[in-house]
Design an enzyme around this catalytic site. Structure first.
Site, PDB file in Angstrom:
ATOM      1  CD  GLU A 119      -2.888  -0.951   1.909  1.00 41.52           C
ATOM      2  OE1 GLU A 119      -2.656  -0.207   2.920  1.00 41.52           O
ATOM      3  OE2 GLU A 119      -4.376  -1.518   1.718  1.00 41.52           O
ATOM      4  CD  GLU A 153      -3.924  -5.614   2.304  1.00 34.84           C
ATOM      5  OE1 GLU A 153      -4.835  -5.060   3.219  1.00 34.84           O
ATOM      6  OE2 GLU A 153      -3.065  -5.501   2.525  1.00 34.84           O
ATOM      7  CD  GLU A 192      -3.208  -4.169  10.764  1.00 30.19           C
ATOM      8  OE1 GLU A 192      -3.367  -3.404  10.238  1.00 30.19           O
ATOM      9  OE2 GLU A 192      -2.350  -5.356  10.449  1.00 30.19           O
ATOM     10  CE  LYS A 193      -4.451  -6.009  21.542  1.00 32.72           C
ATOM     11  NZ  LYS A 193      -3.858  -4.971  21.043  1.00 32.72           N
TER      12      LYS A 193
HETATM   13  C1  GAL Z   1      -4.174  -2.587   4.859  1.00 39.02           C
HETATM   14  C2  GAL Z   1      -2.510  -3.108   5.126  1.00 39.02           C
HETATM   15  C3  GAL Z   1      -2.462  -4.356   5.885  1.00 39.02           C
HETATM   16  C4  GAL Z   1      -3.890  -4.240   6.928  1.00 39.02           C
HETATM   17  C5  GAL Z   1      -5.046  -3.817   6.510  1.00 39.02           C
HETATM   18  C6  GAL Z   1      -5.813  -3.889   7.621  1.00 39.02           C
HETATM   19  O1  GAL Z   1      -4.032  -1.175   4.941  1.00 39.02           O
HETATM   20  O2  GAL Z   1      -2.279  -3.355   3.732  1.00 39.02           O
HETATM   21  O3  GAL Z   1      -1.407  -4.636   6.108  1.00 39.02           O
HETATM   22  O4  GAL Z   1      -3.143  -3.299   7.856  1.00 39.02           O
HETATM   23  O5  GAL Z   1      -4.978  -2.735   5.702  1.00 39.02           O
HETATM   24  O6  GAL Z   1      -7.467  -3.580   7.197  1.00 39.02           O
END
Ligand code: GAL
Ligand code: ZN
Length: 676
Positions: free
Chosen positions: A163, A320, A368-369
């Site tokens: 990103e 993602e 991010e847990k």
């Molecule tokens: C994106 C990122 C990931 C993770 C994800 C969480 O921005 O590429 O590493 O952080 O969001 O939603």
């Protein structure tokens, strides 16, 4: 639609991404877990049908623990485990976030905000896109990774950084300032030309030397809009240049395709992906439902249609998304059961040939847990896991869809340049935001059942029946001519207010609004008359409108609707102009959703736009076709079942369909069309 010629040329010489069917993938961060867990990860990946795994994205501090030391032992093990299980790899270059040793050794790589303060490490992406020092270390790492795995047969795809520009797109450090000056010198040649472009005779801003120019730092009053706009252009190109540098290192060592994950979403606007896409071997996008918006599901549809437009119509990868809640919104709403599957179907229906998630196993620690994952904290005895396994099976059945293209006869024009220019300071109404106006038009169109391509204003429009141009404030002469010839040749357009106002330098097109489109639309606007927030105006048709009105006069157009009250009673609010063999409609205000939809439906019908039976605000019906194959996707976001027209074989229920099919409430059908 016709792909951009530019895209095709670049792609010809490049490797193309090939996956066996629709990819089902995820980010995998095994470094967060004890190696004892890894075999179980791989076993469960196979159980779910995961077949493309992104690794080594945030791996820098693992594989390069200190200056000059590289350690690939753990990554080798993970590579072997995945290869042995037949799971293909999407290999990260590990450069997404510099490790503490690097920012300690070289604090000058840290980004600087517009108030001159440094952004420190401790989060992620703490690096300046212009820093030669950062680039030297990052490329040395990419070299190591590409040397080691460049010819590994299980590497299907390269994942450059992560990103790019998510947090660090706009940097104001000394390196970025120097680079901005060089970029401006290249663009304008002489300082006089720059002064002209930025209109610096205003407020005594005339520059005498390149060295006097700064990035748009925080000021007392508002900043020069030309400077702000060019800084956006520069910053997008600067990061693309960084991508190119990593890609070159890989290219010299591997024949596998290379990409990076875009952020075509509602909340990130710093990168002009139309200019990035030609350099990608396959376009990949990250998309998360944004529950801060009124209608996240429609925003998803828009982002997916835009991603396809960026890809020139070619299949792309959803790199993602989330199975359920994210962790970074103020209120992280869990998805309802079945919603993940509908969301995945929305993306595939719009051209995605891969559906990948962040992330494999929900983290037990770190920021991010509380972000959902394929494998939740609760483990496999959970609804999320069960739906994941079902989705994997469905994606297997959808393998035959791969490579087909979306069929659409309507387009919406979209431009990052217009986005940057529109949302500037000192505009007529701060309630008029570019993306909101684009979303409003798209929402109305989608609700009529039309299939929509979202394309660049310079795209080939000849294949469309209807082209909608929402609030395209800034427009080049060539884009204006493009729309004009589309209409002259028999097309229908709907242009909405605050379009065609300025050129690419944010210089007003004089002689009456909407400058670039006034003749095409057969109108002349003397003055804007925006409404106060919360105020409404009524139109003769009974429609309600907000935000905007203007002193509009007809030249050759006819009035279709008019303001009854508000700032300009009696003045036309909707107009229609015959132009060549086509028609150019204009909307001078922001109608309520239902009224907007009614107007767009009327125009779509006049233009002969295809509107499948059963499609509507809650029901999406799209078609992907190619090589003699054709698939109808029906996605029902509402509680009521709907009946659609279709004949063939349903890949969801694995049953035949003859003439009509019922899409259950909150359900989907994906039908391989076969002649009756
Ligand atoms: C994106 C990122 C990931 C993770 C994800 C969480 O921005 O590429 O590493 O952080 O969001 O939603
Ligand atoms: Zn910088």
């Amino acid at each position: 639609m016709q792909p951009h010629t530019e895209h095709t040329e670049h792609r010809a010489a490049r490797p193309t991404w090939r996956h066996d069917g629709i990819a089902f993938g995820c980010d995998y961060n095994p470094e967060q877990w004890d190696p004892e867990v890894w075999p179980e990860d791989v076993r469960l990946m196979r159980e779910a049908g995961v077949d493309l795994v992104a690794i080594n994205i945030f791996g820098w501090s693992q594989v390069n623990p200190r200056k000059g030391t590289f350690d690939f032992a753990a990554l080798d093990t993970v590579m072997d485990l995945l290869a042995d299980a037949g799971i293909r790899v999407n290999l990260g270059t590990a450069t997404a976030s510099p490790p503490p040793w690097l920012t300690t050794l070289h604090p000058e790589i840290l980004p600087v905000a517009d108030d001159g303060t440094t952004r420190y490490p401790g989060g992620r992406q703490a690096w300046c896109p212009s820093s030669p020092v950062f680039r030297r270390y990052a490329l040395a790492l990419v070299e190591q990774v590409a040397d080691r795995y460049g010819s590994h047969p299980n590497v299907e795809l390269w994942h450059v950084s992560n990103e790019l520009g998510c947090h660090n797109a706009l940097c104001h450090c000394v390196e970025s300032t120097a680079s901005f000056r060089r970029w401006l010198e290249q663009r304008y040649g002489t300082i006089a030309e720059l002064n002209r472009a930025w209109g610096t005779s205003f407020w005594s801003q005339r520059y005498d030397d390149w060295a006097e120019i700064l990035t748009p730092m925080r000021t007392l009053s508002t900043r020069n809009p030309g400077q702000v706009l060019d800084f956006h252009r520069f910053s997008s190109e600067e990061l693309l240049g960084y991508y190119r540098a990593e890609a070159e290192v890989i290219r010299a060592r591997s024949t596998a395709p290379i990409t990076t994950n875009f952020m075509v979403t509602a909340h990130i606007r710093n990168l002009d992906y139309f200019s990035w896409a030609p350099e990608m071997d396959v376009v990949a996008n990250d998309h998360y439902l944004d529950n801060r918006l009124a209608d996240p599901t429609t925003e998803l549809a828009f982002a997916a249609d835009l991603t396809r437009g960026i890809a020139g119509g070619a299949p792309w990868i959803l790199m993602e998304t989330s199975t359920s809640a994210v962790n970074w919104q103020p209120h992280n709403i869990a998805k309802a059961r079945g919603e993940m599957t509908r969301n995945a179907a929305q993306h595939i229906a719009r051209g995605a040939d891969g559906i990948c998630f962040f992330q494999w196993r929900a983290s037990a620690q770190g920021s991010e847990k509380f972000h959902s994952a394929l494998l939740p904290h609760a483990g496999t005895d959970s609804d999320v896991w069960r739906e994941v396994v079902e989705l994997g099976a469905l994606l297997d059945r959808l393998d035959e869809v791969t490579g087909t293209r979306v069929v659409a006869d309507t387009a919406v024009l979209f431009s990052w340049d217009a986005w940057w220019a529109t949302d500037a300071d000192n505009r007529p109404s701060h309630s008029v935001e570019y993306l909101e106006q684009v979303h409003a038009a798209y929402t109305a169109l989608r609700a009529t059942g039309a299939s929509v391509d979202v394309v660049h204003p310079d795209a080939d429009l000849s294949g469309y029946r209807l082209v909608v141009v929402p609030a395209l404030y800034s427009v080049t002469d060539s884009a204006a001519a493009n729309l004009e010839s589309f209409v002259a040749a028999g097309g229908t357009t709907l242009v909405t207010f605050y379009s065609g106002i300025v050129d690419e330098h944010d210089r007003v097109r004089l002689g009456g609004y909407p400058g670039a489109f006034a003749e095409l639309l057969g109108i002349r606007v003397e003055e804007f008359a925006p409404l106060r927030p919360g105020d409404e105006a009524r139109l003769a048709s009974g429609a309600t409108a907000k935000l905007w009105a203007e002193h509009l006069a007809l030249t050759t157009a006819e009035a279709i609707d008019a303001f009854v009250d508000g700032p300009v009673p009696g003045v036309p609010a909707v107009t229609r102009n015959e132009h060549g063999s086509g028609a150019a409609w204009y909307l001078a205000t922001a109608p309520d959703a239902a009224d907007y939809r009614g107007l767009v439906a009327r125009i779509a019908d006049e233009a002969g736009v295809g509107r499948p039976v059963g499609a509507g605000p809650e029901v999406e019906i799209l078609r992907r076709a190619g090589d003699g194959r054709s698939y109808v996707f029906a996605i029902n976001h509402g509680a009521e079942p709907v009946v659609i027209d279709a004949t063939g074989f349903d890949l969801v229920t694995t049953g035949s369909v003859d003439g009509d099919a019922t899409v259950p409430g909150y359900g989907i059908r994906i039908i391989r069309e076969e002649a009756a």
